[in-house]
Write a protein that holds these residues in place. Structure first.
Motif, mmCIF file in Angstrom:
data_model
loop_
_atom_site.group_PDB
_atom_site.id
_atom_site.type_symbol
_atom_site.label_atom_id
_atom_site.label_comp_id
_atom_site.label_asym_id
_atom_site.label_seq_id
_atom_site.Cartn_x
_atom_site.Cartn_y
_atom_site.Cartn_z
ATOM 1 N N SER A 175 -2.522 -7.097 -10.804
ATOM 2 C CA SER A 175 -3.759 -6.390 -11.152
ATOM 3 C C SER A 175 -4.077 -5.233 -10.220
ATOM 4 O O SER A 175 -5.205 -4.743 -10.222
ATOM 5 N N LEU A 176 -3.121 -4.772 -9.428
ATOM 6 C CA LEU A 176 -3.399 -3.713 -8.465
ATOM 7 C C LEU A 176 -3.171 -2.337 -9.089
ATOM 8 O O LEU A 176 -2.179 -2.106 -9.790
ATOM 9 N N SER A 177 -4.055 -1.435 -8.777
ATOM 10 C CA SER A 177 -3.954 -0.066 -9.282
ATOM 11 C C SER A 177 -2.905 0.711 -8.496
ATOM 12 O O SER A 177 -2.793 0.574 -7.272
ATOM 13 N N GLU A 178 -2.156 1.534 -9.186
ATOM 14 C CA GLU A 178 -1.139 2.342 -8.526
ATOM 15 C C GLU A 178 -1.742 3.416 -7.621
ATOM 16 O O GLU A 178 -1.050 3.980 -6.775
ATOM 17 N N THR A 179 -3.023 3.669 -7.767
ATOM 18 C CA THR A 179 -3.648 4.683 -6.913
ATOM 19 C C THR A 179 -3.723 4.240 -5.462
ATOM 20 O O THR A 179 -3.717 5.077 -4.557
ATOM 21 N N PHE A 180 -3.804 2.927 -5.224
ATOM 22 C CA PHE A 180 -3.860 2.455 -3.832
ATOM 23 C C PHE A 180 -2.739 1.473 -3.495
ATOM 24 O O PHE A 180 -2.641 1.016 -2.357
ATOM 25 N N ALA A 181 -1.892 1.118 -4.425
ATOM 26 C CA ALA A 181 -0.780 0.190 -4.177
ATOM 27 C C ALA A 181 0.534 0.899 -4.466
ATOM 28 O O ALA A 181 0.864 1.175 -5.617
#
Length: 482
Positions: free
Chosen positions: A405-411
């Protein structure tokens, strides 16, 4: 004819029963024992131990007479044989063929006036048919500093925890000012015991002299199952900052916090002056609720294992948090243990790491994870609860993650678990018959090997065990070693 058959059966039963009662003095016919020795773990002096049990068997058809039972030294150890606890009365005991007796053993050791454990030994001797049977007894007596009050509450203005002998804490300890724990100190916490620290805390252990905070049961939960593997043995360690007090700092290096309800819970009333926590080279393991909880706390967490908690291993709400080279693994309870060691505590269906950036009563939560392992039984073990994921300021870089569920903007630059990933660690189970306990060091086939960000790893050149990180470093607090 049926009557004759019945009479034959009755005669056979009577003959068998008589045989069980006939004494034999044949030296070849002897007793057997369920154990030939009993070893007690550390026993606190003047406190006594739990009672160990063993069985005395007569495997023969005929009865045996135990001429007498004696103790070679007769100090520290106390026995009870089938309800009799006086040695003088343990004579001329008839044990029928095929029958057995219970033998209970406990130990009480007088203060030794030394700081290190002292070995205490004795031998139980059974005399049967001109032969002797020896049961060897061993225990280690340890002098302790006892903290106990009739009010169930002990307060210190300032507290220095010494390392010359362990502490045995029965009650709630409140430290109003600063607290310092010396390297190598051990705090044994009784059921319900807890520590509240309102000032700064300094607990600097070392690899050679770690600081240990754990439950006080040193005996066995079941045969071959030590109490140290049972969670919920004590309450927790709480760091509390009140808004009108000076802002404290917390330093924990090489500190193991084991088998409580809560490991380390740090909370501040202030949303503008967050206390600073440094946690490194430690282990927070096997807790029946939370592992690490930080609320309005700025923190740096490095080279630390946080594992096996029934709820969140890590809960973050308010503050700036930098995690680097940590192993966060959530495999609490069934089916990861083959025996019930958690007092019927069920693992909650929650993520191993929960980041709460939604609370209006907390400071903004900015949590970054570099070169960590975050995994567990759940499919998604990382939750970042934030209103606008595209604008979240935290980072996830160089990690091995079981998360979806992690966003690619911060992961970025992370490796994610797949259904084909079967081996990450050496062992994610507690197999008591095989004497195998959880081991979160990396397996040779672990997908977490060689994936860490090398620039970040250069700031932490050694892992939790002192092993040097390679040019292509591994994620987590343990560098793989052949």
């Amino acid at each position: 004819m049926p009557c004759v058959f019945v009479w034959c059966i009755l005669i056979c039963i009577a003959m068998t029963a008589c045989q069980e009662d006939i004494l034999t003095h044949n030296p070849a016919q002897q007793l057997t024992f369920s154990h030939d020795s009993l070893l007690f773990d550390t026993v606190f002096t003047n406190m006594g131990s739990s009672t160990k049990r063993m069985m005395v068997y007569n495997p023969n058809k005929n009865a045996l007479r135990i001429d007498r039972v004696e103790m070679k030294n007769g100090k520290s150890f106390y026995i009870n044989l089938d309800g009799e606890n006086q040695l003088d009365n343990m004579r001329d005991i008839t044990l029928r063929g095929g029958d057995s007796l219970f033998l209970f053993v406990r130990v009480e050791i007088d203060p030794q006036d030394v700081n290190t454990p002292v070995l205490v030994e004795d031998t139980i001797v059974f005399h049967v048919n001109q032969k002797q049977h020896n049961i060897y007894l061993q225990a280690y007596g340890q002098d302790v500093r006892v903290i106990q009050s009739k009010e169930k509450f002990v307060q210190y203005d300032h507290w220095v925890v010494e390392n010359d002998k362990p502490y045995l804490i029965y009650d709630t300890v409140v430290v109003a000012g600063n607290m310092r724990i010396k390297p190598g100190a051990t705090l044994y916490m009784h059921s319900g015991a807890m520590i509240y620290a309102y000032g700064s805390v300094t607990a600097n252990g070392s690899q050679e002299q770690p600081i240990v905070i754990r439950g006080d049961r040193t005996d066995m939960l079941f045969d071959s199952v030590p109490y140290r593997v049972a969670s919920g043995q004590w309450n927790g360690l709480y760091l509390v900052h009140l808004a009108d007090m000076k802002t404290p700092t917390y330093t924990f290096d090489y500190v193991d916090i084991l088998s409580g309800s809560i490991g380390l819970y740090a909370i501040s009333e202030s949303t503008t002056k967050c206390p600073r926590l440094s946690l490194s080279n430690g282990r927070i393991h096997n807790h029946s609720i939370y592992g690490l909880v930080l609320q309005n706390i700025d923190a740096t967490v490095v080279n630390t294992e946080i594992s096996n908690c029934a709820s969140y291993c890590v809960y973050l709400a308010g503050g700036k948090h930098n995690f680097a080279h940590n192993t966060i693994a959530s495999y609490f309870g069934y089916p990861y243990t083959t025996i019930n060691i958690h007092n019927n505590i069920l693992r909650e269906d929650v993520a191993a790491v929960y980041i709460n950036n939604l609370s209006k009563n907390a400071a903004p939560t900015i949590s970054s994870f570099y070169n960590c392992i975050i995994t567990g039984a759940r499919k998604n073990n990382v939750v970042v609860a934030t209103p606008l994921p595209d604008y979240y300021e935290g980072k996830f870089v160089g990690n091995y993650l079981r998360a979806d569920s992690l966003s690619e903007t911060f992961a970025q630059q992370n490796v994610y678990a797949t259904d084909s990933d079967t081996v990450v660690f050496r062992n994610i189970h507690y197999l008591y018959k095989e004497y195998r306990y959880y081991d979160f060091q990396l397996d040779s086939l672990s997908p977490a090997r060689g994936i860490a960000d090398s620039v970040m790893a250069s700031h932490f050149p050694y892992d939790r065990l002192g092993n040097q990180r390679k040019s292509h470093p591994d994620a987590g607090c343990y560098e793989y070693k052949e």
